[in-house]
Design a protein around this motif. Structure first.
Motif, short mmCIF file in Angstrom:
data_model
loop_
_atom_site.label_atom_id
_atom_site.label_comp_id
_atom_site.label_asym_id
_atom_site.label_seq_id
_atom_site.Cartn_x
_atom_site.Cartn_y
_atom_site.Cartn_z
N ALA A 166 0.82 -1.21 0.00
CA ALA A 166 0.00 0.00 0.00
C ALA A 166 0.85 1.26 0.00
O ALA A 166 0.45 2.28 -0.57
N SER A 167 2.02 1.21 0.62
CA SER A 167 2.87 2.40 0.66
C SER A 167 3.40 2.76 -0.72
O SER A 167 3.80 3.90 -0.95
N TRP A 201 1.51 2.53 -3.49
CA TRP A 201 0.40 2.97 -4.35
C TRP A 201 0.38 4.49 -4.41
O TRP A 201 0.52 5.18 -3.40
N VAL A 255 -4.80 4.37 -4.97
CA VAL A 255 -5.52 4.19 -3.70
C VAL A 255 -7.01 4.52 -3.88
O VAL A 255 -7.89 3.75 -3.46
N ARG A 301 -8.87 1.92 -6.04
CA ARG A 301 -9.09 0.67 -5.32
C ARG A 301 -10.28 0.80 -4.37
O ARG A 301 -11.16 -0.07 -4.33
N TRP A 302 -10.29 1.88 -3.61
CA TRP A 302 -11.37 2.03 -2.63
C TRP A 302 -12.72 2.23 -3.31
O TRP A 302 -13.73 1.66 -2.88
N ALA A 331 -7.44 9.97 1.03
CA ALA A 331 -6.70 8.82 0.49
C ALA A 331 -5.85 8.15 1.57
O ALA A 331 -5.69 6.92 1.56
N ASP A 332 -5.31 8.94 2.50
CA ASP A 332 -4.53 8.35 3.59
C ASP A 332 -5.41 7.44 4.45
O ASP A 332 -4.96 6.37 4.90
N TYR A 344 -8.13 5.86 3.34
CA TYR A 344 -8.41 4.69 2.52
C TYR A 344 -7.21 3.75 2.46
O TYR A 344 -7.37 2.53 2.51
N ARG A 345 -6.02 4.32 2.37
CA ARG A 345 -4.81 3.50 2.31
C ARG A 345 -4.68 2.64 3.57
O ARG A 345 -4.35 1.45 3.50
N GLN A 346 -4.96 3.25 4.71
CA GLN A 346 -4.89 2.51 5.97
C GLN A 346 -5.92 1.40 6.00
O GLN A 346 -5.64 0.28 6.44
N THR A 391 -5.12 -1.86 4.19
CA THR A 391 -4.15 -2.76 4.81
C THR A 391 -4.74 -3.44 6.04
O THR A 391 -4.03 -4.18 6.73
#
Length: 321
Positions: free
Chosen positions: A83-84, A86, A91, A94-95, A126-127, A129-131, A134
Motif C-alpha cells: 500500500a505504501s 500505491w 488508492v 481501489r477504494w 486517500a490516507d 483509505y490507504r490505511q 491494509t
C-alpha cells in the motif's frame, strides 16, 4: 471475554493470520441443509469470488482458503508495504471499486479542477483509505457484509447471516503457517466433503492445481450485482511458494509447492479412514526440515483451530501438549 482486535493483529509481530468466519447458529447457509433439504451451495462460489477479488484490491495476500457449508477459513499475509507504493490515483480507484466516495474524490477521479485546499482534503481522504486497505478487519467487513446482503435478498429476509465477530489467529512461525495452510486446504477431505485435495471445491489448493481458474466471469457477476462499482485492477494470484531461503528478501511462502503438495497427499491419506496406513510410515522431506514427527504434524494439520485459539507458535504448541 473477546479480546480487542488490535491486540490480536500486530503486523510487526507477524504478517500471517488465520481467519475464521461462521454463519449464525452454524446453520448450513452456504451448503445443503440436511434438515430442510435446502440447497445453498451456490453461495460458496459467491464467497470464493469475493475473497479473490478483495485480495486484488487490498494489500493482503491469500495463502490458503476454504469455503465450507457453514463457515470459511482464510490464511492471509498482510503486506502494508504494498500500500505504501500505491500512488494517489491507485488508492482512490481501489477504494471506489468497493465503496462510494466523497464528491471531491469523484471530481478528482473525473479529472475535475480542484483548489489547493480541496486537493489537500483528497490526499487526507486517500490516507484514510490507504490505511483501511491494509486492515484485516476492513477486508473481512468488505467480504462479509455484501455476502450477507446478497443472501438475505435471495431469502427475502433480514437479520444476521454471519456471527458478530470473525476469529483470527496469529501465525508466528513457519511451522504454524504450514500446518494452518494444510489444515485449511484439507478441511473438505477431513469433513468428507471431498475425497482428495484436488477435488475440493472452493479451496485454494484446487485453485493452485487448476491453471484454467478464471475470475473474469466472477468480476462481471459481482459488478452486475452492485457489489463492485468499477474493477480496474489486475487479479492478484495466490501468494506463491518461493522455495528455500535465499540471500534476499522474499515475499512468498518459504517452501516449494511440490513439497507442500506431497505433504498434503501424505496427510490426506493418513487422516482418511478408508486409506489409513497406506503411507503412514513415510515422512515427506519437508517435515524432516521442520523437525516435526509424524504424530506432531497430524495433530497440527487436523486439530489446528480447536487446539490453538488465539495464536500459534512452537512454544504455544508445547504448552498445549
Amino acid at each position: 471475554m473477546p479480546r480487542p482486535r488490535k491486540a490480536l493483529i500486530a503486523v510487526e509481530d507477524t504478517p500471517y493470520y488465520h481467519v475464521v468466519s461462521r454463519c449464525v447458529r452454524r446453520s448450513f447457509l452456504c451448503g445443503i441443509d440436511n434438515e430442510t433439504g435446502e440447497n445453498y451451495e451456490h453461495r460458496r462460489a459467491w464467497i470464493e469470488q469475493r475473497i479473490r477479488l478483495l485480495a486484488s484490491l487490498f494489500a493482503i495476500d491469500i495463502c490458503a482458503y476454504a469455503v465450507m457449508s457453514n463457515h470459511l477459513h482464510i490464511v492471509v499475509k498482510i503486506q502494508p508495504d504494498q500500500a505504501s507504493n500505491w500512488d494517489l490515483q491507485d488508492v482512490l480507484s481501489r477504494w471506489t471499486s468497493l465503496h462510494k466516495s466523497t464528491l471531491l474524490v469523484k471530481r478528482y477521479l473525473a479529472n475535475g479542477t480542484l483548489s489547493a485546499a480541496e486537493l489537500d482534503t483528497v490526499h487526507h481522504t486517500a490516507d484514510v483509505y490507504r490505511q483501511r486497505l491494509t486492515s484485516l478487519s476492513w477486508f473481512m467487513k468488505c467480504l462479509n457484509e455484501p455476502i450477507a446482503r446478497q443472501a438475505n435478498k435471495e431469502d427475502g429476509c433480514t437479520g444476521h447471516f454471519w456471527e458478530a465477530r470473525f476469529k483470527s489467529q496469529a501465525l508466528l512461525t513457519e511451522e504454524a503457517l504450514l500446518s494452518c495452510m494444510a489444515y485449511v486446504d484439507l478441511n473438505p477431505v477431513r469433513t468428507e466433503m471431498a475425497e482428495t485435495p484436488e477435488s475440493s471445491d472452493y479451496t485454494s489448493i484446487k485453485e493452485r492445481l487448476t491453471p484454467s481458474f478464471d475470475l473474469l466471469q466472477a468480476i462481471a457477476e459481482q459488478t452486475r450485482q452492485g457489489n463492485l462499482h468499477h474493477f480496474r485492477h489486475p487479479l492478484k494470484p495466490l501468494l506463491p511458494f518461493e522455495g528455500a531461503l535465499v540471500d534476499q528478501p522474499q515475499q512468498g511462502i518459504l517452501f516449494n509447492l511440490s513439497d507442500y503438495l506431497l505433504l498434503l497427499d501424505y496427510t490426506g491419506r493418513a487422516i482418511s479412514t478408508d486409506k489409513s496406513g497406506l503411507i503412514a510410515g513415510l515422512l515427506p522431506p519437508i517435515l524432516q526440515r521442520l523437525n516435526l514427527s509424524q504424530q506432531e504434524w497430524l495433530t497440527r494439520a487436523t486439530q489446528f483451530e480447536t487446539r490453538y485459539t488465539i495464536f500459534f507458535s512452537r512454544r504455544a504448541h508445547r504448552a498445549a501438549a
